[in-house]
Design an enzyme around this catalytic site. Structure first.
Site, short mmCIF file in Angstrom:
data_model
loop_
_atom_site.label_atom_id
_atom_site.label_comp_id
_atom_site.label_asym_id
_atom_site.label_seq_id
_atom_site.Cartn_x
_atom_site.Cartn_y
_atom_site.Cartn_z
CB CYS A 82 -0.85 0.11 1.16
SG CYS A 82 -2.08 -1.45 1.29
CG HIS B 24 -2.86 3.17 2.49
ND1 HIS B 24 -3.78 2.74 1.45
CD2 HIS B 24 -2.98 2.19 3.44
CE1 HIS B 24 -4.11 1.57 1.61
NE2 HIS B 24 -3.64 0.91 2.67
CG ASN C 194 -6.61 -1.30 1.71
OD1 ASN C 194 -6.24 -0.78 0.99
ND2 ASN C 194 -6.08 -1.96 2.68
#
Ligand code: ACO
Length: 330
Positions: A115, A255, A285
């Site tokens: 990520c 993020h 996500n």
């Protein structure tokens, strides 16, 4: 000191049309809309249709970013694709996208920092541009995580979605662009979040149900604790390096894994809700795509003004984390 900076000159995104709501998930696993919203902030996620390779999302996002930058695909010198779920190990996603957009003069490679990939790629691109080695670098964060999710595991399937975000980086006025950055890795904590590929240990097999060896597994509470701590620390490090305070920052672009992680870091840093760019409720996500997708939405909505101070901060598998200060403008 250069007379220019490396900065964003175009943005793009692609979010698939197919939606899976929390209510849809209630029919698939033992969960509830209420639990997912309360524990994660996520209301829905977008998923690629079966049979479509993930890199097709990246092509669409890249085409938008190149057109937004006002350049042609042949002008691109380098393509960096960040991804946790490549369609192939070879060819790289970057080469597949290169072919798809006909960027015939570009070098191309994939970068895996999970990520945190977009933040890592921004720093790599900055070095190529500021050294004069390349003029235009395309970053495509291409995440088809639905392909590595066990849709029978409520521990993970409620969290993830698919999307791609892209930016074109080039030379911008010295007052704008990428400023201080911080990249870190904690390989000793890597076992807390895994997606096996060509080798699968017995330990990894035991964590998953049968025939689900190549799916994502995580120790949610360990990752949660790491996430809040690392996002807080990485943001503070950048503020300190820049010699500025939270009040000097216009937007934190984090993020987006779990709203409680973002809120936990924001509380520690005393950052107000208006200063944070969040889209997680709509997307889930989307790994390294989350920051460039927010950038595309916010810049095209006119939220960013020239000279705005943005801080990008991310954490993810590896484990990794990173942050950078970015001054919006060309
Ligand atoms: N629906 C309903 N109940 C659930 C679900 C679900 N989907 N998942 C877990 N539960 C239950 C648990 O079984 C537990 O029940 P119990 O109290 O009877 O034992 C209870 O809910 C609480 O479970 P926890 O795991 O403690 O829930 P928590 O509040 O920690 O939330 C979560 C779990 C959302 C996974 C959280 O830990 C988290 O977000 N962790 C970080 C994950 C993350 O950020 N990953 C990043 C990935 S980055 C990358 O590179 C991909």
């Amino acid at each position: 000191m250069h007379d220019f900076s490396a900065g964003i000159i175009g943005t793009g995104k692609y979010i698939p049309g197919k939606v899976i709501t929390n209510h849809d998930l209630e029919k698939m696993v033992d969960t509830s809309d209420e639990w997912i919203i309360k524990r994660t902030g996520i209301k829905k996620r977008h998923i690629l249709e079966d049979g479509i390779p993930s890199y097709k999302m990246g092509i669409k996002a890249a085409e938008q970013a190149i057109s937004d930058a006002g350049i042609n695909p042949e002008d691109i010198d380098l393509i960096i694709t960040t991804t946790e779920a490549p369609d192939y190990l070879s060819p790289s996603m970057a080469c597949l996208i290169q072919k798809g957009i006909n960027a015939k003069n570009a070098a191309a490679f994939d970068l895996n920092a999970a990520c945190t990939g977009f933040v890592y790629a921004m720093v790599v691109a900055q070095k190529f541009i500021e050294s004069g080695y390349y003029r235009y670098v395309l970053i495509v964060s291409n995440e088809g995580l639905s392909r590595v999710v066990d849709w029978k595991s409520r521990n993970t399937c409620v969290l993830f979605g698919d999307a791609a975000g892209a930016v074109v980086l080039g030379k911008v006025d010295r007052q704008f662009g990428i400023k201080e950055s911080y990249l870190a890795s904690f390989g000793d904590l890597g076992h807390n979040l895994t997606i096996p590929c060509c080798y699968i240990s017995d330990e990894e097999k035991n964590k998953r149900s049968e025939n689900m060896e190549r799916t994502i597994w995580q120790d949610g509470s360990e990752v949660f604790t790491f996430a809040v701590r690392s996002m807080t620390d990485a943001t503070r490090i950048i503020l300190d390096k820049a010699g500025i305070s939270v009040k000097d920052m216009d937007y934190l672009i984090p993020h987006q894994a779990n709203l409680r992680i973002i809120n936990g870091a924001a509380k520690r840093l005393e950052i107000s809700d208006e200063q944070i760019g969040v889209i997680l409720h709509e997307t889930g996500n989307i790994s390294s795509a989350s920051i460039p997708v927010v950038l595309d939405i916010f810049s095209k909505n006119g939220k960013f003004k020239n000279g705005n101070t943005l801080i990008f901060v991310a954490f993810g598998g590896g484990l990794t984390c990173g942050s950078l200060r970015f001054l919006w403008g060309k």
